[in-house]
Design a protein around this motif. Sequence first.
Motif, PDB file in Angstrom:
ATOM      1  N   MET A 221       0.952  -1.540   0.046  1.00  0.00           N
ATOM      2  CA  MET A 221       0.009  -0.088  -0.018  1.00  0.00           C
ATOM      3  C   MET A 221       0.888   1.432  -0.073  1.00  0.00           C
ATOM      4  O   MET A 221       0.395   2.318  -0.385  1.00  0.00           O
ATOM      5  CB  MET A 221      -0.968   0.050   1.241  1.00  0.00           C
ATOM      6  N   GLY A 222       2.136   1.194   0.493  1.00  0.00           N
ATOM      7  CA  GLY A 222       2.976   2.146   0.273  1.00  0.00           C
ATOM      8  C   GLY A 222       3.157   2.853   1.832  1.00  0.00           C
ATOM      9  O   GLY A 222       3.749   3.967   1.904  1.00  0.00           O
ATOM     10  N   LEU A 223       2.385   2.300   2.714  1.00  0.00           N
ATOM     11  CA  LEU A 223       2.629   2.868   4.293  1.00  0.00           C
ATOM     12  C   LEU A 223       3.881   2.954   4.759  1.00  0.00           C
ATOM     13  O   LEU A 223       3.868   3.826   5.768  1.00  0.00           O
ATOM     14  CB  LEU A 223       1.538   2.320   5.145  1.00  0.00           C
ATOM     15  N   PHE A 224       4.859   2.393   4.390  1.00  0.00           N
ATOM     16  CA  PHE A 224       6.053   2.481   4.988  1.00  0.00           C
ATOM     17  C   PHE A 224       7.109   3.126   3.850  1.00  0.00           C
ATOM     18  O   PHE A 224       8.224   2.934   4.228  1.00  0.00           O
ATOM     19  CB  PHE A 224       6.598   0.884   5.390  1.00  0.00           C
ATOM     20  N   GLY A 225       6.602   3.695   2.852  1.00  0.00           N
ATOM     21  CA  GLY A 225       7.184   4.376   2.135  1.00  0.00           C
ATOM     22  C   GLY A 225       7.012   5.748   1.732  1.00  0.00           C
ATOM     23  O   GLY A 225       7.683   6.447   1.460  1.00  0.00           O
ATOM     24  N   PHE A 226       5.623   6.329   2.175  1.00  0.00           N
ATOM     25  CA  PHE A 226       5.349   7.560   1.806  1.00  0.00           C
ATOM     26  C   PHE A 226       6.199   8.994   2.624  1.00  0.00           C
ATOM     27  O   PHE A 226       6.585   9.795   2.207  1.00  0.00           O
ATOM     28  CB  PHE A 226       3.847   7.811   1.818  1.00  0.00           C
ATOM     29  N   ASN A 227       6.520   8.457   3.917  1.00  0.00           N
ATOM     30  CA  ASN A 227       7.232   9.332   4.451  1.00  0.00           C
ATOM     31  C   ASN A 227       8.861   9.444   4.014  1.00  0.00           C
ATOM     32  O   ASN A 227       9.429  10.436   4.065  1.00  0.00           O
ATOM     33  CB  ASN A 227       7.420   8.729   6.080  1.00  0.00           C
ATOM     34  N   VAL A 250      16.366   8.981   4.807  1.00  0.00           N
ATOM     35  CA  VAL A 250      15.480   7.900   4.503  1.00  0.00           C
ATOM     36  C   VAL A 250      15.524   6.770   5.692  1.00  0.00           C
ATOM     37  O   VAL A 250      14.624   6.170   6.009  1.00  0.00           O
ATOM     38  CB  VAL A 250      15.517   7.093   2.854  1.00  0.00           C
ATOM     39  N   LEU A 251      16.742   6.611   6.140  1.00  0.00           N
ATOM     40  CA  LEU A 251      17.090   5.531   7.025  1.00  0.00           C
ATOM     41  C   LEU A 251      16.509   5.898   8.331  1.00  0.00           C
ATOM     42  O   LEU A 251      15.852   5.047   9.032  1.00  0.00           O
ATOM     43  CB  LEU A 251      18.422   5.241   7.010  1.00  0.00           C
ATOM     44  N   ILE A 252      16.556   7.041   8.724  1.00  0.00           N
ATOM     45  CA  ILE A 252      16.104   7.531  10.013  1.00  0.00           C
ATOM     46  C   ILE A 252      14.808   7.656   9.933  1.00  0.00           C
ATOM     47  O   ILE A 252      13.996   7.619  10.683  1.00  0.00           O
ATOM     48  CB  ILE A 252      16.922   9.159  10.255  1.00  0.00           C
ATOM     49  N   THR A 253      14.127   8.086   8.642  1.00  0.00           N
ATOM     50  CA  THR A 253      12.671   8.454   8.595  1.00  0.00           C
ATOM     51  C   THR A 253      11.995   6.863   8.888  1.00  0.00           C
ATOM     52  O   THR A 253      10.820   6.830   9.374  1.00  0.00           O
ATOM     53  CB  THR A 253      12.427   8.987   7.337  1.00  0.00           C
ATOM     54  N   VAL A 258       8.691   2.772  11.501  1.00  0.00           N
ATOM     55  CA  VAL A 258       8.437   1.473  11.995  1.00  0.00           C
ATOM     56  C   VAL A 258       8.253   1.223  13.453  1.00  0.00           C
ATOM     57  O   VAL A 258       7.535   0.563  13.965  1.00  0.00           O
ATOM     58  CB  VAL A 258       9.580   0.496  11.344  1.00  0.00           C
ATOM     59  N   PHE A 259       9.155   2.029  14.059  1.00  0.00           N
ATOM     60  CA  PHE A 259       8.871   2.209  15.735  1.00  0.00           C
ATOM     61  C   PHE A 259       7.671   2.313  16.156  1.00  0.00           C
ATOM     62  O   PHE A 259       7.042   1.990  17.103  1.00  0.00           O
ATOM     63  CB  PHE A 259       9.837   3.088  16.198  1.00  0.00           C
ATOM     64  N   ASN A 263       4.658  -0.325  17.531  1.00  0.00           N
ATOM     65  CA  ASN A 263       4.494  -0.154  19.097  1.00  0.00           C
ATOM     66  C   ASN A 263       3.153   0.660  19.189  1.00  0.00           C
ATOM     67  O   ASN A 263       2.882   1.096  20.347  1.00  0.00           O
ATOM     68  CB  ASN A 263       5.617   0.747  19.809  1.00  0.00           C
ATOM     69  N   ASN A 264       2.367   0.904  18.080  1.00  0.00           N
ATOM     70  CA  ASN A 264       0.942   1.347  18.107  1.00  0.00           C
ATOM     71  C   ASN A 264       0.830   2.839  18.855  1.00  0.00           C
ATOM     72  O   ASN A 264       0.055   3.273  19.644  1.00  0.00           O
ATOM     73  CB  ASN A 264      -0.017   0.592  18.885  1.00  0.00           C
ATOM     74  N   ILE A 265       2.056   3.508  18.404  1.00  0.00           N
ATOM     75  CA  ILE A 265       2.055   4.841  19.066  1.00  0.00           C
ATOM     76  C   ILE A 265       1.261   5.834  18.209  1.00  0.00           C
ATOM     77  O   ILE A 265       1.337   5.880  16.895  1.00  0.00           O
ATOM     78  CB  ILE A 265       3.596   5.599  19.380  1.00  0.00           C
ATOM     79  N   LEU A 266       0.525   6.583  18.710  1.00  0.00           N
ATOM     80  CA  LEU A 266      -0.188   7.597  18.016  1.00  0.00           C
ATOM     81  C   LEU A 266      -1.269   7.170  17.418  1.00  0.00           C
ATOM     82  O   LEU A 266      -2.144   7.970  16.496  1.00  0.00           O
ATOM     83  CB  LEU A 266       0.752   8.436  17.029  1.00  0.00           C
TER      84      LEU A 266
END
Length: 297
Positions: A221-227, A250-253, A258-259, A263-266
Amino acid sequence: MMNKFFEKVPFVDTVLKGIGQIMLQENRWTGLLFLIGIFIGSWESGIAVLASTSIGTLTAMKLKFDKSEINAGLYGFSAALVGVALSFIFQCTIMIWILVVVGGALAAIIQHFFISKKIPVFTFPFIIVIWISVFMLHHFTEIPPSELINAKAENLDYDDIITPINAFGEVIFQGGMLSAAIFFIAVFISSPAAALYGFMGSVIGAYLSHMNGEPIEQIHMGLFGFNAVLSAIVFSGFKRIDGLWVLLAVLITVGIDVFLIDNNILTKVGGVLTFPFVAGTWITLLIQKLIIPKQQN
């Protein structure tokens, strides 16, 4: 002919640039293509984006913010994201339309505060407005969720090849392949380097999230790529060093993304949105500031 039209109606030009600035492109044609892609996904989201961007721009004009900043669309993009996010998350009731207008104005005001402090805030005003709005709406109203969320998952093409393009769509809450492709082309006509670096950023995001065992559906879906797309665009350029900064950002983002998701944060305030992009870019800019002076000395 079209250029003459924009000269006669500069407000339209400014609004389109504001929409284009969602992916950091001060380009009316980019903004127009973004708008078309959004309307393809949902006419309600298209209207919401037009309304919130217009209100954000008008707010900046009425409060007499810097004219050059207004003309560049700097008071439109966070407002634009507020409109599309609210229309995507919730069914468009009267309350939501009121929030689209109020949220667009607030996003412009918050944007100005950070601009006046010379802080590169990116989409943080949008994040603040949506987090507060979602929290309040979930706790004090019974507005049902939008049907667009399920529709997006049903219409999505699951393919490794087009996953990076899907990430472009997710930047503006669009899951259809057509809208995502239009967004990529829209960035490319403004800045080929930004589009290609954004594409590679989304590839890295998808790969790292896959290696971390994230759900394959969410990756496609791109959920781990758009940021990652946005972070890559910020540091894109034609120098060799630009590629290194893109990689670092990109690595930091992706790490932050992922973190927070794992961890279901936010989740109670609407999700991570573009916060990983903002945080990852801030950290990378700080590293730049610490390193570059030493190199110059």
